[in-house]
Design a protein around this motif. Structure first.
Motif, mmCIF file in Angstrom:
data_model
loop_
_atom_site.group_PDB
_atom_site.id
_atom_site.type_symbol
_atom_site.label_atom_id
_atom_site.label_comp_id
_atom_site.label_asym_id
_atom_site.label_seq_id
_atom_site.Cartn_x
_atom_site.Cartn_y
_atom_site.Cartn_z
ATOM 1 N N LEU A 117 0.829 -1.210 0.000
ATOM 2 C CA LEU A 117 0.000 0.000 0.000
ATOM 3 C C LEU A 117 0.860 1.255 0.000
ATOM 4 O O LEU A 117 0.539 2.244 -0.677
ATOM 5 C CB LEU A 117 -0.924 -0.013 1.221
ATOM 6 N N ALA A 118 1.971 1.234 0.775
ATOM 7 C CA ALA A 118 2.849 2.402 0.826
ATOM 8 C C ALA A 118 3.452 2.683 -0.546
ATOM 9 O O ALA A 118 3.492 3.831 -1.014
ATOM 10 C CB ALA A 118 3.943 2.190 1.864
ATOM 11 N N VAL A 119 3.926 1.625 -1.208
ATOM 12 C CA VAL A 119 4.502 1.798 -2.548
ATOM 13 C C VAL A 119 3.442 2.310 -3.524
ATOM 14 O O VAL A 119 3.700 3.189 -4.352
ATOM 15 C CB VAL A 119 5.107 0.475 -3.047
ATOM 16 N N GLY A 120 2.222 1.783 -3.427
ATOM 17 C CA GLY A 120 1.146 2.239 -4.304
ATOM 18 C C GLY A 120 0.801 3.700 -4.080
ATOM 19 O O GLY A 120 0.591 4.457 -5.030
ATOM 20 N N LEU A 121 0.757 4.115 -2.788
ATOM 21 C CA LEU A 121 0.455 5.516 -2.493
ATOM 22 C C LEU A 121 1.541 6.443 -3.018
ATOM 23 O O LEU A 121 1.250 7.517 -3.567
ATOM 24 C CB LEU A 121 0.285 5.697 -0.985
ATOM 25 N N ILE A 122 2.811 6.038 -2.851
ATOM 26 C CA ILE A 122 3.897 6.883 -3.338
ATOM 27 C C ILE A 122 3.854 6.997 -4.858
ATOM 28 O O ILE A 122 3.989 8.092 -5.428
ATOM 29 C CB ILE A 122 5.252 6.306 -2.880
ATOM 30 N N ALA A 123 3.658 5.858 -5.523
ATOM 31 C CA ALA A 123 3.591 5.889 -6.992
ATOM 32 C C ALA A 123 2.416 6.742 -7.477
ATOM 33 O O ALA A 123 2.540 7.522 -8.422
ATOM 34 C CB ALA A 123 3.476 4.467 -7.531
ATOM 35 N N GLY A 124 1.258 6.598 -6.810
ATOM 36 C CA GLY A 124 0.101 7.408 -7.195
ATOM 37 C C GLY A 124 0.333 8.889 -6.974
ATOM 38 O O GLY A 124 -0.053 9.726 -7.808
ATOM 39 N N SER A 125 0.986 9.233 -5.854
ATOM 40 C CA SER A 125 1.269 10.641 -5.574
ATOM 41 C C SER A 125 2.208 11.230 -6.615
ATOM 42 O O SER A 125 2.006 12.353 -7.087
ATOM 43 C CB SER A 125 1.883 10.772 -4.170
ATOM 44 N N VAL A 126 3.245 10.464 -6.977
ATOM 45 C CA VAL A 126 4.180 10.950 -7.996
ATOM 46 C C VAL A 126 3.464 11.162 -9.325
ATOM 47 O O VAL A 126 3.676 12.159 -10.023
ATOM 48 C CB VAL A 126 5.356 9.968 -8.153
ATOM 49 N N LEU A 127 2.587 10.226 -9.697
ATOM 50 C CA LEU A 127 1.870 10.331 -10.969
ATOM 51 C C LEU A 127 0.960 11.549 -10.978
ATOM 52 O O LEU A 127 0.927 12.320 -11.948
ATOM 53 C CB LEU A 127 1.062 9.060 -11.205
ATOM 54 N N VAL A 128 0.200 11.742 -9.888
ATOM 55 C CA VAL A 128 -0.715 12.890 -9.823
ATOM 56 C C VAL A 128 0.061 14.201 -9.843
ATOM 57 O O VAL A 128 -0.315 15.155 -10.538
ATOM 58 C CB VAL A 128 -1.585 12.785 -8.556
ATOM 59 N N THR A 129 1.166 14.253 -9.082
ATOM 60 C CA THR A 129 1.980 15.473 -9.068
ATOM 61 C C THR A 129 2.545 15.779 -10.434
ATOM 62 O O THR A 129 2.579 16.936 -10.875
ATOM 63 C CB THR A 129 3.125 15.320 -8.045
ATOM 64 N N ASP A 130 2.991 14.736 -11.133
ATOM 65 C CA ASP A 130 3.539 14.937 -12.475
ATOM 66 C C ASP A 130 2.476 15.455 -13.429
ATOM 67 O O ASP A 130 2.738 16.360 -14.233
ATOM 68 C CB ASP A 130 4.121 13.621 -12.981
ATOM 69 N N ARG A 131 1.266 14.900 -13.336
ATOM 70 C CA ARG A 131 0.193 15.353 -14.231
ATOM 71 C C ARG A 131 -0.169 16.805 -13.944
ATOM 72 O O ARG A 131 -0.344 17.611 -14.870
ATOM 73 C CB ARG A 131 -1.032 14.450 -14.056
ATOM 74 N N LEU A 132 -0.287 17.146 -12.649
ATOM 75 C CA LEU A 132 -0.628 18.526 -12.297
ATOM 76 C C LEU A 132 0.482 19.482 -12.712
ATOM 77 O O LEU A 132 0.215 20.569 -13.242
ATOM 78 C CB LEU A 132 -0.881 18.625 -10.797
ATOM 79 N N GLY A 133 1.743 19.075 -12.476
ATOM 80 C CA GLY A 133 2.849 19.927 -12.875
ATOM 81 C C GLY A 133 2.894 20.139 -14.379
ATOM 82 O O GLY A 133 3.176 21.245 -14.856
#
Length: 291
Positions: free
Chosen positions: A78-94
């Motif tokens: 779950l921790a790895v999934g949350l980190i990967a999801g956060s990176v993906l969302v941040t990249d899309r927003l950026g």
């Protein structure tokens, strides 16, 4: 020998358990104690007659660790999934922010270069969407004002003579400051001469300078020697002649006011040519209008 040692450990464990039971009963306190092959939990209960009974609960060692590894594995996943999801969302927003900012900057440059039809599609965060909407409104307003000004010129029936040099003429002023001078002098023609009065614009290059001449068929400028100072003496730096004189002085040039062939004012603004080396800081001239 081994059986003897095992028996002694059993008797010691039994003695320790008995001691803990007595402590829980007398002290009336809950106790958790590690014992061979697990843990015991003792919970005293007060019965009628002030008697105390102790409830014993034994938890085997295997039960204590059962499912722990699986739980840690699930938590790590779950921790790895949350980190990967956060990176993906941040990249899309950026990416959306960068893309919106880049399009707005490109549209601003195009508008500054004279493309009045340029518009942007508001997108990205709220602030950038608001900036895009404001930019489109500004561009639309500029187009309307330009159309009104063109109609005004056409309605006044003025004739205009243009004589512009075709050779590049770099001076030690920014494009905005040169435009401010031209805008101020031509604005004076429309504000201070009657409708239908002709005017002319001429740009000539000499060996060391560039001359901008604006003349009109109006009544002329009384007392031309004091005309620029009249603007600065009133505390306003926005008068057109004052703008032109300060711009010329900033390049080491001059401004002359005479009466021209058209019968009105004949204003010659001389700008010294910029040196061939790359220019650095350029003087800034106020763009307020007036005469």
């Amino acid at each position: 020998m081994a059986d003897a040692r095992g028996g002694r450990r059993s008797r010691m464990a039994a003695g320790a358990l008995l001691f803990v039971l007595e402590r829980a009963q007398r002290g009336r306190e809950s106790i958790s104690q590690e014992v061979p092959d697990g843990w015991i939990c003792l919970q005293p209960v007060v019965l009628p007659g002030d008697e105390v009974a102790v409830i014993e609960n034994f938890v085997p060692e295997a039960e204590l660790t059962r499912g722990v590894k699986e739980s840690w594995a699930v938590m790590a996943f779950l921790a790895v999934g949350l980190i990967a999801g956060s990176v993906l969302v941040t990249d899309r927003l950026g990416s959306k922010v960068v893309r919106s900012s880049r399009r707005l900057a490109q549209a601003s440059r195009a508008l500054g270069q004279g493309d009045l039809d340029t518009r942007v599609e508001p997108m990205g965060p709220t602030e950038l969407r608001d900036a895009g909407v404001a930019f489109n409104a500004m561009a639309h307003r500029m187009t309307e004002l330009l159309a009104v000004e063109r109609e005004l010129v056409a309605d006044q029936g003025r004739s205009c003579c243009l004589d512009l040099t075709q050779e590049p003429t770099a001076v030690a002023l920014s494009d905005d400051d040169v435009a401010a001078v031209v805008d101020a002098l031509i604005g004076n023609v429309f504000r201070h001469t009657p409708a239908g009065a002709p005017f002319g614009i001429r740009v000539m290059r000499t060996a060391q300078a560039v001359e901008l001449v604006v003349e009109d068929g109006g009544p002329g400028i009384p007392d031309p020697d004091r005309a620029p100072s009249r603007g600065s003496s009133t505390g306003s730096t926005g008068l057109g002649l004052d703008i032109a004189q300060r711009a010329a002085s900033a390049t080491g040039g001059t401004m002359r006011i005479t009466r021209g062939p058209l019968g009105g004012a004949h204003i010659t603004v001389t700008f010294t040519l910029a040196p061939p080396a790359p220019s650095g800081h350029r003087s800034r001239i106020s763009r307020h209008r007036g005469r």
